[in-house]
Scaffold this motif. Structure first.
Motif, PDB file in Angstrom:
ATOM      1  N   LYS A   1      27.696-124.187 -13.056  1.00  0.00           N
ATOM      2  CA  LYS A   1      28.601-125.634 -12.728  1.00  0.00           C
ATOM      3  C   LYS A   1      27.596-125.767 -11.511  1.00  0.00           C
ATOM      4  CE  LYS A   1      33.214-123.742 -13.704  1.00  0.00           C
ATOM      5  NZ  LYS A   1      34.735-123.723 -12.985  1.00  0.00           N
ATOM      6  N   ASN A   2      27.535-125.129 -10.705  1.00  0.00           N
ATOM      7  CA  ASN A   2      26.445-125.602  -9.666  1.00  0.00           C
ATOM      8  C   ASN A   2      25.138-124.796  -9.128  1.00  0.00           C
ATOM      9  OD1 ASN A   2      28.623-127.966  -8.233  1.00  0.00           O
ATOM     10  ND2 ASN A   2      29.705-126.110  -7.874  1.00  0.00           N
ATOM     11  N   VAL A   3      23.913-126.118  -9.504  1.00  0.00           N
ATOM     12  CA  VAL A   3      22.915-124.963  -8.709  1.00  0.00           C
ATOM     13  C   VAL A   3      22.181-124.596  -7.929  1.00  0.00           C
ATOM     14  CG1 VAL A   3      21.404-126.502 -10.707  1.00  0.00           C
ATOM     15  CG2 VAL A   3      21.114-126.672  -8.955  1.00  0.00           C
ATOM     16  N   GLY A   4      21.354-123.658  -7.107  1.00  0.00           N
ATOM     17  CA  GLY A   4      21.105-122.705  -6.000  1.00  0.00           C
ATOM     18  C   GLY A   4      19.915-122.402  -6.145  1.00  0.00           C
ATOM     19  N   ASP A   5      18.845-121.854  -5.351  1.00  0.00           N
ATOM     20  CA  ASP A   5      17.973-120.578  -5.151  1.00  0.00           C
ATOM     21  C   ASP A   5      18.503-119.054  -5.090  1.00  0.00           C
ATOM     22  OD1 ASP A   5      16.719-123.006  -4.513  1.00  0.00           O
ATOM     23  OD2 ASP A   5      15.817-121.815  -2.841  1.00  0.00           O
ATOM     24  N   THR A   6      17.764-118.556  -6.242  1.00  0.00           N
ATOM     25  CA  THR A   6      18.532-117.026  -6.052  1.00  0.00           C
ATOM     26  C   THR A   6      17.113-116.626  -6.252  1.00  0.00           C
ATOM     27  OG1 THR A   6      20.180-115.922  -8.043  1.00  0.00           O
ATOM     28  CG2 THR A   6      18.493-117.331  -9.111  1.00  0.00           C
ATOM     29  N   PHE A   7      17.828-115.318  -6.741  1.00  0.00           N
ATOM     30  CA  PHE A   7      16.850-114.001  -6.648  1.00  0.00           C
ATOM     31  C   PHE A   7      17.156-113.580  -7.970  1.00  0.00           C
ATOM     32  CE2 PHE A   7      16.143-115.832  -2.826  1.00  0.00           C
ATOM     33  CZ  PHE A   7      14.975-115.414  -1.709  1.00  0.00           C
ATOM     34  N   LEU A   8      16.236-113.726  -9.406  1.00  0.00           N
ATOM     35  CA  LEU A   8      16.454-112.396 -10.107  1.00  0.00           C
ATOM     36  C   LEU A   8      15.846-110.692  -9.628  1.00  0.00           C
ATOM     37  CD1 LEU A   8      15.195-113.777 -13.006  1.00  0.00           C
ATOM     38  CD2 LEU A   8      17.694-114.194 -12.591  1.00  0.00           C
TER      39      LEU A   8
ATOM     40  N   ALA B   1      19.793-112.514  -2.308  1.00  0.00           N
ATOM     41  CA  ALA B   1      18.617-112.360  -1.191  1.00  0.00           C
ATOM     42  C   ALA B   1      17.618-111.567  -2.041  1.00  0.00           C
ATOM     43  CB  ALA B   1      19.428-111.708   0.192  1.00  0.00           C
ATOM     44  N   PRO B   2      16.199-111.846  -1.702  1.00  0.00           N
ATOM     45  CA  PRO B   2      15.366-110.407  -2.302  1.00  0.00           C
ATOM     46  C   PRO B   2      15.408-108.960  -1.628  1.00  0.00           C
ATOM     47  CG  PRO B   2      14.255-111.576  -0.063  1.00  0.00           C
ATOM     48  CD  PRO B   2      15.597-111.868  -0.093  1.00  0.00           C
ATOM     49  N   VAL B   3      14.741-108.230  -2.912  1.00  0.00           N
ATOM     50  CA  VAL B   3      14.961-106.557  -2.470  1.00  0.00           C
ATOM     51  C   VAL B   3      13.004-106.418  -2.646  1.00  0.00           C
ATOM     52  CG1 VAL B   3      15.626-104.581  -3.864  1.00  0.00           C
ATOM     53  CG2 VAL B   3      17.179-106.364  -3.795  1.00  0.00           C
ATOM     54  N   PHE B   4      13.385-105.407  -1.110  1.00  0.00           N
ATOM     55  CA  PHE B   4      11.816-105.068  -1.699  1.00  0.00           C
ATOM     56  C   PHE B   4      12.151-103.167  -1.148  1.00  0.00           C
ATOM     57  CE2 PHE B   4      11.181-109.137   0.446  1.00  0.00           C
ATOM     58  CZ  PHE B   4      10.345-109.933  -0.246  1.00  0.00           C
ATOM     59  N   SER B   5      11.464-103.099  -1.928  1.00  0.00           N
ATOM     60  CA  SER B   5      11.492-101.197  -2.216  1.00  0.00           C
ATOM     61  C   SER B   5      10.635-100.893  -2.401  1.00  0.00           C
ATOM     62  CB  SER B   5      12.865-100.634  -2.390  1.00  0.00           C
ATOM     63  OG  SER B   5      13.397-101.143  -3.932  1.00  0.00           O
ATOM     64  N   ASN B   6      10.521 -99.289  -2.458  1.00  0.00           N
ATOM     65  CA  ASN B   6       9.442 -98.784  -3.806  1.00  0.00           C
ATOM     66  C   ASN B   6      10.070 -97.557  -4.237  1.00  0.00           C
ATOM     67  OD1 ASN B   6       7.099 -99.367  -1.330  1.00  0.00           O
ATOM     68  ND2 ASN B   6       5.837 -99.733  -2.528  1.00  0.00           N
ATOM     69  N   PRO B   7      10.240 -96.871  -5.886  1.00  0.00           N
ATOM     70  CA  PRO B   7      10.183 -95.591  -6.120  1.00  0.00           C
ATOM     71  C   PRO B   7       9.126 -95.054  -5.596  1.00  0.00           C
ATOM     72  CG  PRO B   7       9.438 -96.763  -7.857  1.00  0.00           C
ATOM     73  CD  PRO B   7       9.249 -97.996  -6.371  1.00  0.00           C
ATOM     74  N   PRO B   8       9.721 -93.776  -5.566  1.00  0.00           N
ATOM     75  CA  PRO B   8       8.738 -92.861  -5.241  1.00  0.00           C
ATOM     76  C   PRO B   8       7.509 -92.423  -6.338  1.00  0.00           C
ATOM     77  CG  PRO B   8      11.541 -91.786  -5.890  1.00  0.00           C
ATOM     78  CD  PRO B   8      10.712 -93.064  -5.091  1.00  0.00           C
TER      79      PRO B   8
END
Length: 625
Positions: A539-546, A607-614
């Motif tokens: 309905k309304n646009v905005g920034d997002t993080f896939l 919000a963005p996500v930063f992580s590393n799998p083993p």
């Protein structure tokens, strides 16, 4: 409007008489001081790159720069984007650097430009256009006459855009950099002089400077006689003090400026996300301002290396290749989506202590909050193999050809060979640049990752098998001596055992137009690279993080905009989607899944996500199952 140069232009227009010009302005360097209109001036600058920020957001970022206390914006000029093919220039849309400069001026900011031709900036090939590599033997950053001619043509065209905006003509551009950190690369004074002359010939009649790392070895090759030298470094208060002590030894009594103060850092795929201590950075900033030292924060606002922009580093024996992530957040004062951070507020507090009499800071502009997008399914698909005829025309050659030899700059190349006889032994590809997915009759039988120097694996292939090698360009090296021959694809030969495989059919896949893809309803798992498509409504646009955490490795397009690469190994686990690229109603998402994960759906996070799998930093053969 608070701007000196716009006021001057408006006055000139209002006055009559053809001989009248804009009111005089000046920017000069005298001893230790920068002089703005004849008065001592401390440059408070931040780096922001116009191609990494959607055009619709430029003014918002400039207003936030002013509100933090900056008086200058610094940017590189991106040769590879402005001249994608020889002699074909593009300064439109998000590449309209003149408009970017004008907006900065309208918001009361001076501008420093760094046109290169080499710019590094974690950009593919350091900002050089890939088509330079199509000329055998051409050497960039040298006096090679073919390179010098191409560079001069580019610089002249940049001058057409920027010369009218120099401070000498009433515009906001006050300084320009000659080349970029050349002391880290070479010692050819003739080359540096040639680039300086190209800038002068293109109309850069403003103070010029060089920028190099703060060390004696870098000072040997980069700085030039009669040209101001500034230094690049990061690391807090002690490193700041030590670096300026080095500069004073080299150029006693000269102006003091850090051309890039690294108040953050960039990320490589499979490595840890970088952050810096904002308190330590604020202490260094406070010390510089207390000593009337000029600075430019790198990056003040990093943004995103959309599409095929990311470059790579060439490390040592254990890390021969380190591709950069799509996000260029850089732990900047503004985050990737332009949001205000704690670092921003600390820097603003420091700058507020050092304002000139009568100078005040504007209120911080409001930032729109990113939106969540409910999970939506990727319900349609078509395999890359089935889509080949619609994606590009094949070429046949006896030997496998590099991407550049095929006339292609970015993307993938699929190399195809039908084996008339059975083949058993080690498949050896010398060498893959940069990531290969190997298939037999459409089924993946192995992958090769340049990060680990992988070249092959044992195989047993039956007669009549179609062997496909899909090679992805993960970004050309952008720093150091290795960048000069960063060819992509299969750069030499392919063997199985003792037999060399010849007579190849090659499909160049730049993937700059996906409109011909024919999808069908199907969300099943795939044993080969596949395009998937889904839709979501707003309905309304905005920034997002896939959120890409359930996917494996690949690329994403939203409404035709190439967001860039995702990869499960992290640290980046989301892709930034500018709200100005979305629309009310139905939005389309296309995913090229090079390696499949468990997911068949996506969602947008706030919000963005930063992580590393083993084991993200280990080759598959060494990783735990």
């Amino acid at each position: 409007m608070h701007r000196r140069w716009l006021t001057a232009i408006l006055l000139a227009v209002a006055l009559s008489g053809p001989a009248l010009a804009a009111a005089p302005q000046s920017f000069a360097i005298e001893g230790r001081h920068f002089l703005r209109d004849g008065k001592p001036h401390v440059i408070r600058s931040g780096e922001i790159h116009y191609p990494r920020v959607p055009r619709a957001y430029w003014r918002d970022r400039m207003q936030k720069a002013r509100a933090m206390g900056l008086n200058t914006i610094q940017t590189y000029v991106f040769w590879n984007l402005h001249e994608p093919e020889p002699g074909k220039f593009d300064f439109s849309g998000n590449l309209d650097i003149a408009e970017f400069v004008r907006i900065a001026g309208e918001e009361g900011l001076d501008v420093i430009v760094r046109p290169g031709p080499y710019i590094c900036t974690e950009l593919d090939f350091g900002g050089f256009p890939a088509w330079l590599l199509r000329t055998p033997g051409l050497r960039v950053r040298s006096m090679d006459s073919r390179f010098i001619a191409a560079s001069a043509r580019y610089m002249q065209r940049v001058g057409q855009e920027l010369a009218p905006l120099m401070v000498t003509r009433g515009g906001p551009i006050v300084m320009a950099q000659v080349e970029n950190e050349y002391g880290s690369f070479g010692r050819d004074r003739d080359y540096m002089q040639a680039i300086k002359q190209q800038m002068l010939d293109a109309g850069f009649d403003i103070p010029l400077f060089t920028a190099d790392g703060a060390g004696p070895s870098y000072f040997e090759g980069g700085p030039m006689p009669g040209v101001t030298a500034v230094i690049n470094f990061g690391g807090g208060l002690k490193d700041t003090q030590d670096s300026f002590a080095e500069l004073e030894k080299f150029r006693p009594g000269g102006p003091r400026m850090v051309g890039e103060y690294w108040a953050g850092w960039f990320d490589h795929w499979g490595e840890t996300h970088h952050v810096t201590d904002p308190e330590e950075e604020a202490k260094a900033l406070d010390w510089m301002l207390s000593n009337d030292i000029s600075f430019s924060l790198y990056m003040w606002h990093g943004g995103t290396s959309f599409g095929w922009q990311p470059g790579a580093n060439g490390g040592g024996a254990s890390t021969p290749y380190q591709p950069d992530t799509t996000s260029y957040d850089y732990d900047g004062a503004l985050d990737e989506a332009g949001g205000i951070t704690r670092k921003y507020r600390l820097f603003r507090e420091v700058i507020a202590k050092h304002l000139a009499p009568g100078e005040t800071l504007p209120e911080i502009p409001q930032s729109a909050s990113p939106i969540a997008v409910p999970r939506f399914a990727l319900t349609e698909s078509v395999t890359l193999r089935d889509a080949l005829p619609r994606l590009g025309k094949p070429q046949t050659h006896y030997f496998p050809r590099s991407m550049e030899d095929l006339g292609q700059n970015y993307g993938f190349v699929l190399y195809r060979k039908r084996l008339d006889a059975a083949a058993k032994g080690k498949l050896d590809i010398n060498e893959v640049r940069d990531y290969a997915t190997v298939m037999a009759n459409g089924k993946v039988i192995g992958t090769l990752d340049r990060r680990f120097g992988e070249r092959g694996f044992e195989t047993d292939i039956a007669a009549g098998t179609t062997l496909d090698v899909l090679v992805e360009n993960m970004g050309r090296i952008n720093f150091g001596s290795k960048l000069v021959d960063e060819y992509k694809g299969i750069t030499r030969s392919v063997r199985i055992g003792d037999e060399q495989l010849n007579d190849w059919t090659m499909y160049p896949l730049p993937l700059d137009d996906l409109s011909a893809l024919q999808f069908r309803k199907d969300a099943s798992a795939a044993t080969q690279p596949v395009f998937r498509r889904g839709h979501f409504a707003l309905k309304n646009v905005g920034d997002t993080f896939l959120d890409t955490r359930e996917l494996g490795k690949g690329h994403v397009w939203v409404n035709g905009h190439h967001l860039g690469r995702y990869w499960q190994i992290g640290p980046q686990q989301t892709l930034y989607v500018p709200g100005v690229w979305l629309k009310p109603g139905r939005n389309e998402v296309v995913v090229l899944e090079v390696e499949g994960g468990s997911g068949r759906s996506l969602q947008g996070l706030t919000a963005p996500v930063f992580s590393n799998p083993p084991n993200a930093d280990k080759p598959k053969s060494a990783a735990s199952p």
